[in-house]
Structures are given as structure tokens and as C-alpha cells.
Design an enzyme around this catalytic site. Structure first.
Site, short mmCIF file in Angstrom:
data_model
loop_
_atom_site.label_atom_id
_atom_site.label_comp_id
_atom_site.label_asym_id
_atom_site.label_seq_id
_atom_site.Cartn_x
_atom_site.Cartn_y
_atom_site.Cartn_z
CG HIS A 112 92.13 73.39 98.74
ND1 HIS A 112 91.85 72.70 100.00
CD2 HIS A 112 93.46 72.80 99.51
CE1 HIS A 112 92.36 72.41 101.07
NE2 HIS A 112 93.54 73.02 100.12
CD GLU B 147 88.32 72.65 101.01
OE1 GLU B 147 89.16 72.69 99.84
OE2 GLU B 147 87.88 72.34 101.74
CG ASN C 62 90.19 69.63 97.51
OD1 ASN C 62 91.35 70.24 97.43
ND2 ASN C 62 90.03 69.54 98.47
CG ASP D 183 94.32 79.17 105.41
OD1 ASP D 183 95.28 79.46 105.23
OD2 ASP D 183 94.28 78.31 103.74
P1 PGA Z 1 100.11 71.14 102.35
O1 PGA Z 1 98.85 71.59 102.06
O2 PGA Z 1 101.28 72.49 102.17
O3 PGA Z 1 100.18 70.51 104.00
O4 PGA Z 1 100.52 69.67 101.31
C1 PGA Z 1 98.68 72.65 100.96
C2 PGA Z 1 97.08 72.78 101.30
O5 PGA Z 1 96.61 72.28 101.30
O6 PGA Z 1 97.12 73.61 100.52
#
Ligand code: PGA
Length: 251
Positions: free
Chosen positions: A140, A145, A138, A69
Site C-alpha cells: 500500500h 490498500e 502489502n 492520510d
Molecule cells: P512504516 O509504514 O513506515 O511504519 O513501515 C509504511 C506504510 O505503511 O506505508
């Protein structure tokens, strides 16, 4: 699904590097295609990759990468863009050919056309061999999302308030600075990868991990789609595993 529970994030990085390195060695194709992630989670893995590459144990010269992404509106020179993150934290420190690295173009004029092209580029190199994932608090994966179609492909998504708050720490804790949109591979793109590894550390990920592994397959927890994948492995620390009811079934 395979669940490997490790003591800390360094071990998480090592175990994940072992899995990917073994697959790279076993594969006879000329190119090896890695799907990559950003954020705090994959950093221990990238440190392992760099160290093994410098030690001559892991060659990236024939590796092609596709990132999950990118924020819409951030140019590659922006320190919080995911292109910048990847260059700084992995690509610039290995023998990978920069031309073989792909991160969605957050500045694309025609986002829809770009997203279609991204899927085509992945298909043109024969698909992703190993997809690396983190998980949002959450549930994702990428920027898919909750509510994202489980069959979705690369497209633009609106980020939820939870995700923008989680990521505000990278933007001087100023929520207004956090982009509102991102281009992300879809859940379907991720499912198409031959193998998938999801890493998680920290207690703040424990509920999302439990929902994804032991809850129903639902668009409300996009990571739960991995229950449908043939070769999905979770490499998670004890604290991230703390809400699993089957916590002890593999360690
Ligand atoms: P993080 O994010 O590795 O910074 O915890 C993971 C994500 O949001 O997929």
C-alpha cells in the site's frame, strides 16, 4: 524510474533530503508544496529536514504541506493520530507556519465533503511538488490498500487486517485499539504530484518493493502505480532491495 540503493536508513533520509532540497532550490514559485507521510520510514528524512532547517540550509517558511492520510476517529490530540505525529516529529521543530500544514481531519462530520475539500485545497495551491511515500508490507501507499482503484482520489478506506496488525505496535500491541478506517489521498492524487519519492528499509518490505518495481501495474499492489509516474524515485536500503532481480542497476 530511478532506484537508489543505500546502506542504511540514515543514508536513505539524507539522500531523500538531498533530492527534495535540490528541487526546492530549483523552483521559482513562491510556495513549495510537500506531500508528507507518517510511520517509521520517513523519520530519518524528518530528522535531516530539522537539522538542515536549524543549520539555516533549508527554509520551510514558504512550504505548504499535505499529509497522505489520517485515522478516522482519532482527534489531533491523540498521540497516535498522524497530526500529532507530524507536529512532534517535524513541524514543531522547523520554521514552517503551522497554518500551512494540512493533515486530513479524522474527526470530520461529513467525511465525503472533507475529502473533496482536501483535493480542492491541494489544487488551490497549484498541486503537490514532491510527494514523500513509504510502502506497506502489502504494497500500500498512503492507506490505499490492495484493490484500491489506481485512479482514486482522497476518500475513506477500510484498513486491511495486515495493515492493522503492522500498526498494532503503536497501540500497545492491542489490535482492538487500531482504528478500522482512514482518510487517505488516492493513488490518483499521488500520481498527480510532480515528483514522487518512495523510501523503504528493512527486509519485511523487500517483497512489496520488488512487486511494485518489477511486477505488473496492478491494484493488488498500489505502489506499482508509480510505474506510470514520470518522476518517481525509490530510495531503499540494501535489505529492502534484496528481492529485486535488477538490484545492481543503480546504487
Ligand atoms: P512504516 O509504514 O513506515 O511504519 O513501515 C509504511 C506504510 O505503511 O506505508
Amino acid at each position: 524510474m530511478r532506484v537508489i540503493i543505500v546502506k542504511d536508513k540514515e543514508e536513505m533520509g539524507k539522500r531523500t533530503a538531498d533530492l527534495i532540497a535540490a528541487d526546492m532550490k530549483a523552483k521559482e514559485r513562491i510556495t513549495y508544496v510537500l506531500g508528507l507521510a507518517t510511520g517509521g520510514t520517513p523519520l530519518p528524512l524528518y530528522r535531516e529536514f530539522i537539522q538542515r532547517n536549524k543549520a539555516g540550509e533549508l527554509d520551510f517558511s514558504t512550504v505548504v504541506t499535505f499529509n497522505l492520510d489520517e485515522y478516522v476517529g482519532l482527534p489531533p490530540t491523540h498521540p497516535e493520530s498522524y497530526r500529532y505525529f507530524m507536529d512532534e516529529n517535524l513541524f514543531n521543530h522547523t520554521n514552517i507556519n503551522p497554518k500551512n500544514t494540512h493533515v486530513p481531519d479524522g474527526m470530520a462530520d461529513d467525511v465525503e465533503a472533507f475529502c473533496e475539500k482536501y483535493e480542492e485545497m491541494i489544487a488551490d495551491v497549484g498541486g503537490i511538488d514532491y510527494q514523500v511515500l513509504g510502502i506497506g508490507s502489502n504494497g500500500h501507499i498512503g492507506f490505499n490498500e490492495p484493490g484500491s482503484s489506481l485512479g482514486s482520489l482522497t476518500r475513506i478506506k477500510t484498513l486491511t487486517e495486515t495493515t492493522r496488525k503492522d500498526n498494532a505496535r503503536f497501540f500497545d500491541n492491542n489490535l482492538d485499539e487500531v482504528p478500522k478506517y482512514a482518510i487517505t489521498m488516492g493513488n490518483g492524487t499521488i500520481l498527480n504530484a510532480r515528483r514522487v519519492v518512495l523510501m523503504a528499509h528493512g527486509e519485511n518490505k523487500a517483497k512489496a518493493v520488488a512487486d511494485a518495481l518489477e511486477g505488473p501495474v496492478t491494484a493488488m499492489c498500489p505502489a506499482s502505480v508509480l510505474q506510470l509516474h514520470r518522476y518517481a524515485t525509490y530510495v531503499i536500503t540494501k535489505d529492502a532491495a534484496s528481492q529485486l532481480t535488477l538490484e545492481t542497476y543503480e546504487s
